[in-house]
Design a protein around this motif. Structure first.
Motif, mmCIF file in Angstrom:
data_model
loop_
_atom_site.group_PDB
_atom_site.id
_atom_site.type_symbol
_atom_site.label_atom_id
_atom_site.label_comp_id
_atom_site.label_asym_id
_atom_site.label_seq_id
_atom_site.Cartn_x
_atom_site.Cartn_y
_atom_site.Cartn_z
ATOM 1 N N ASP A 55 -0.477 1.818 -4.175
ATOM 2 C CA ASP A 55 -1.910 1.875 -3.898
ATOM 3 C C ASP A 55 -2.484 3.212 -4.351
ATOM 4 O OD1 ASP A 55 -4.406 0.979 -2.338
ATOM 5 O OD2 ASP A 55 -3.966 2.943 -1.471
ATOM 6 N N ARG A 110 -4.662 1.821 -7.038
ATOM 7 C CA ARG A 110 -6.088 1.739 -6.711
ATOM 8 C C ARG A 110 -6.749 3.091 -6.956
ATOM 9 N NH1 ARG A 110 -8.862 3.191 -2.184
ATOM 10 N NH2 ARG A 110 -6.938 3.546 -1.015
ATOM 11 N N ARG A 111 -6.001 4.175 -6.627
ATOM 12 C CA ARG A 111 -6.578 5.509 -6.780
ATOM 13 C C ARG A 111 -5.503 6.539 -7.106
ATOM 14 N NH1 ARG A 111 -7.698 7.619 -0.554
ATOM 15 N NH2 ARG A 111 -5.602 7.107 0.176
ATOM 16 N N ASN A 146 0.812 -1.217 0.000
ATOM 17 C CA ASN A 146 0.000 0.000 0.000
ATOM 18 C C ASN A 146 0.844 1.264 0.000
ATOM 19 O OD1 ASN A 146 -2.336 -1.550 -0.034
ATOM 20 N ND2 ASN A 146 -2.403 -1.637 2.183
#
Length: 120
Positions: free
Chosen positions: A58, A82-83, A3
Motif C-alpha cells: 500500500d 497507493r502512495r 495494506n
C-alpha cells in the motif's frame, strides 16, 4: 497480509530512523516489509536485500537519499503502491514526477510523525 508498508532503506541499526519506523509500524500492527543493503531482522520483520515482488504494498516509505533511489524507480512503480512517503532527506522531484505520471500518491512527510499523530 493486506495494506503492507515497505520500508526502503531498512537498517538493523537501532539509531536509524528506518529501524525506528519498522518498530513503530509493528507496534501499531501495520504489516511491514523491509528492503535494505544488509540482511537482518527487526521485531520479526526480515530485511531483504533483493528486490522481491512483494504483494499488497500500500505504502512505500523512503529512507534513501535521491541518488540512491534511482535504481528503485521502476521497481517501486512496478509494486503499484497507493502512495510513496518521502521522509526528510529523501525528497526527489524527478521521482515525484514519475510517480505522478503513474497515478501514485506522494507525501513529503515524516513517517514517524504521521504514526505518532495517528495520521498514517
Amino acid at each position: 497480509m493486506k495494506n503492507v508498508t515497505l520500508v526502503l532503506g531498512a537498517s538493523t541499526n537501532p539509531n536509524k530512523y528506518s529501524n525506528i519506523a519498522i518498530k513503530r509500524l509493528v507496534d501499531k500492527e501495520i504489516p511491514v516489509a523491509a528492503l535494505g543493503i544488509r540482511k537482518g531482522t527487526v521485531l520479526g520483520v526480515v530485511i531483504e536485500t533483493e528486490k522481491k515482488q512483494f504483494e499488497n504494498i500500500d505504502t512505500v516509505t523512503l529512507y534513501l537519499n535521491p541518488k540512491n533511489q534511482e535504481e528503485y524507480y521502476n521497481y517501486i512503480i512496478g509494486l503499484k503502491p497507493r502512495r510513496v512517503i518521502f521522509n526528510p532527506g529523501s525528497e526527489n522531484g524527478e521521482f515525484v514526477k514519475l510517480l505522478e505520471e503513474n497515478s501514485i500518491e506522494i507525501e513529503v512527510a515524516c513517517t514517524l510523525v504521521m504514526l505518532s499523530m495517528n495520521q498514517y
